[in-house]
Scaffold this motif. Structure first.
Motif, PDB file in Angstrom:
ATOM      1  N   LEU A  23       0.642  -1.013  -0.171  1.00 51.40           N
ATOM      2  CA  LEU A  23       0.160  -0.034  -0.048  1.00 51.40           C
ATOM      3  C   LEU A  23       0.975   1.258   0.290  1.00 51.40           C
ATOM      4  CD1 LEU A  23      -3.217   0.589   2.276  1.00 51.40           C
ATOM      5  CD2 LEU A  23      -1.660   2.558   1.892  1.00 51.40           C
ATOM      6  N   SER A  24       2.102   1.204   0.921  1.00 51.45           N
ATOM      7  CA  SER A  24       2.791   2.608   1.026  1.00 51.45           C
ATOM      8  C   SER A  24       3.395   2.636  -0.298  1.00 51.45           C
ATOM      9  CB  SER A  24       3.734   2.236   1.930  1.00 51.45           C
ATOM     10  OG  SER A  24       4.687   3.307   2.131  1.00 51.45           O
ATOM     11  N   ALA A  25       3.917   1.463  -1.161  1.00 55.28           N
ATOM     12  CA  ALA A  25       4.516   1.658  -2.102  1.00 55.28           C
ATOM     13  C   ALA A  25       3.688   2.321  -3.370  1.00 55.28           C
ATOM     14  CB  ALA A  25       5.053   0.445  -2.734  1.00 55.28           C
ATOM     15  N   ALA A  26       2.365   1.811  -3.495  1.00 62.05           N
ATOM     16  CA  ALA A  26       1.390   2.244  -4.376  1.00 62.05           C
ATOM     17  C   ALA A  26       1.062   3.653  -4.324  1.00 62.05           C
ATOM     18  CB  ALA A  26       0.159   1.394  -4.525  1.00 62.05           C
ATOM     19  N   ILE A  27       0.725   4.168  -2.847  1.00 64.48           N
ATOM     20  CA  ILE A  27       0.313   5.454  -2.841  1.00 64.48           C
ATOM     21  C   ILE A  27       1.513   6.443  -2.983  1.00 64.48           C
ATOM     22  CG2 ILE A  27       0.615   5.607  -0.209  1.00 64.48           C
ATOM     23  CD1 ILE A  27      -2.211   7.100  -2.413  1.00 64.48           C
ATOM     24  N   ASN A  28       2.615   5.908  -2.531  1.00 62.01           N
ATOM     25  CA  ASN A  28       3.782   7.126  -2.863  1.00 62.01           C
ATOM     26  C   ASN A  28       3.887   7.174  -4.295  1.00 62.01           C
ATOM     27  OD1 ASN A  28       5.341   8.062  -0.385  1.00 62.01           O
ATOM     28  ND2 ASN A  28       4.727   5.958   0.336  1.00 62.01           N
ATOM     29  N   ASP A  29       4.106   6.125  -4.826  1.00 57.86           N
ATOM     30  CA  ASP A  29       4.054   6.215  -6.377  1.00 57.86           C
ATOM     31  C   ASP A  29       3.224   7.262  -7.187  1.00 57.86           C
ATOM     32  OD1 ASP A  29       5.115   5.124  -9.049  1.00 57.86           O
ATOM     33  OD2 ASP A  29       3.213   4.448  -9.268  1.00 57.86           O
ATOM     34  N   LEU A  30       1.912   6.867  -6.732  1.00 57.32           N
ATOM     35  CA  LEU A  30       0.874   7.735  -7.196  1.00 57.32           C
ATOM     36  C   LEU A  30       1.134   9.167  -6.978  1.00 57.32           C
ATOM     37  CD1 LEU A  30      -1.827   7.938  -8.843  1.00 57.32           C
ATOM     38  CD2 LEU A  30      -2.873   7.757  -6.394  1.00 57.32           C
ATOM     39  N   CYS A  31       1.608   9.554  -5.649  1.00 54.58           N
ATOM     40  CA  CYS A  31       1.647  10.745  -5.252  1.00 54.58           C
ATOM     41  C   CYS A  31       3.009  11.618  -5.771  1.00 54.58           C
ATOM     42  CB  CYS A  31       1.857  10.955  -3.707  1.00 54.58           C
ATOM     43  SG  CYS A  31       0.293  10.808  -2.899  1.00 54.58           S
ATOM     44  N   LYS A  32       4.134  10.782  -5.973  1.00 54.51           N
ATOM     45  CA  LYS A  32       5.173  11.145  -6.827  1.00 54.51           C
ATOM     46  C   LYS A  32       4.879  11.558  -8.270  1.00 54.51           C
ATOM     47  CE  LYS A  32       8.473   9.165  -3.690  1.00 54.51           C
ATOM     48  NZ  LYS A  32       9.371   8.029  -3.488  1.00 54.51           N
TER      49      LYS A  32
END
Length: 350
Positions: A190-199
């Motif tokens: 989840l952390s990887a997915a949301i950080n990718d989206l936000c970046k």
């Protein structure tokens, strides 16, 4: 479809009020009392896209609700008293316990002045990574990305998906879709997915999360008030059902230990993150007892029964939908007439 469901639910509750069903069923339906789950309290935002509005109420509505609870002769109590009343014979007056999830900063800015003015106790469940400044409020990051962009692409289950969303309705549908998917992921994914989206869309998730959350100084001011109970909600506010058992137990125990170290007191009360039927299991109810919590609250709707018939570590809560402004509906829900008796799977002795 969701708006139709809300309309039908409102109609059902309004009909219950006008037919007198809550009063005819009387104390039997109402049990010992009810726990209200609230999240954010702040003035109504003006943005057209507000996917998290269900979790918000205004300070004015909070004031009206507290006045109504006193008028309806409910006892407003803390969680220690909830635990006592849940295992004893019925008392003359039912209780309402006020609980706040997330430890957001607007609690001190907008809710606390109202609660203090009324002199009522309440409980705050703290996910301890957030006052440390390292928690990720991924739902806020997702909201901001969708609010700002009309063309969005992201990786879902190793496949690139692209969306065009221009209307508020399309944005809401996309938010619901991505939120549901994220809720199924283990914490690291989840952390990887949301950080990718936000970046991808230049949203500073760390700053957004820190800005929305109370820090330890804010919480210390609250903790100094004898009417405030501090509880915890794990460290990182992850979905326990998506973790291995050892990781889930560590999140619960570490959250308790960090909070006890910060506040120099025993932390007796716990909230399952998100708290619905898909976010925790029977094993986690047992873990809450093993971790030393006197109570654990869910978001499964219902009322608290008497004489130990409701498991103290799987307590139901009524999540108030901020899109409702009807105190009549609140009274019907608090009466217990809208709910079947809650008998959580895997109940442990109280």
């Amino acid at each position: 479809m969701a708006s139709d469901d809300r309309w039908l639910e409102r109609l059902r509750l309004e009909l219950a009020w006008f037919t007198g069903q809550p009063w005819l069923r009387g104390r039997k339906a109402g049990g010992a009392g009810a726990i209200l789950r609230l999240q954010r309290v702040r003035p109504r935002p003006s943005a057209p896209f507000q996917p998290l509005l269900a979790g918000e109420i205004t300070p004015d509505f909070l004031d009206r609700a507290l006045r109504a609870l006193k008028r309806w002769k409910f006892d407003v109590v803390g969680m220690d008293e909830v635990c006592r009343r849940a295992v004893t014979l019925p008392e003359k007056r039912r209780f309402v316990a006020l609980t706040f999830d997330g430890a957001t900063k607007d609690l001190t800015s907008f809710a606390y002045p109202v609660l203090s003015r009324h002199g009522v106790p309440f409980t705050v469940y703290v996910p301890t990574a957030f006052p440390d400044g390292v928690g990720e409020a991924w739902w806020l990051g997702l909201e901001q990305v969708i609010a700002r962009e009309s063309r969005i692409s992201l990786m879902v289950d190793d496949q690139e998906q692209r969306f065009v969303v221009t209307s508020s309705e399309e944005k809401q549908a996309l938010f619901d879709y991505i939120e549901s998917w994220l809720r199924t992921l283990p914490p690291a994914e989840l952390s990887a997915a949301i950080n990718d989206l936000c970046k991808r869309y230049r949203v500073d998730l760390a700053a957004l999360s820190a800005e929305a959350s109370m820090d330890w100084t804010d919480l210390a001011r609250l903790a100094a008030d004898p009417l405030v109970t501090i509880g915890c909600a794990t460290v990182n506010y992850g979905v326990l059902a998506n973790m291995k058992d050892a990781a889930a137990m560590r999140e619960m125990a570490m959250g308790k230990a960090v909070a006890e170290s910060a506040f120099h007191r025993e932390i007796r009360h716990f909230a399952f993150p998100f708290g619905d039927r898909t976010s925790f299991r029977r094993d986690h109810v047992v873990m809450a007892e093993e971790a030393g919590f006197a109570s654990a609250v869910s978001t499964i709707p219902g009322i608290v029964d008497v004489e130990g018939r409701t498991n103290l570590r799987a307590l139901p809560r009524i999540s108030w939908d901020g899109r409702r402004r009807s105190l009549r509906m609140m009274r019907v829900l608090l009466s217990g007439a809208a709910f079947a008796p809650v008998r959580p799977t895997g109940s442990a002795p109280s």
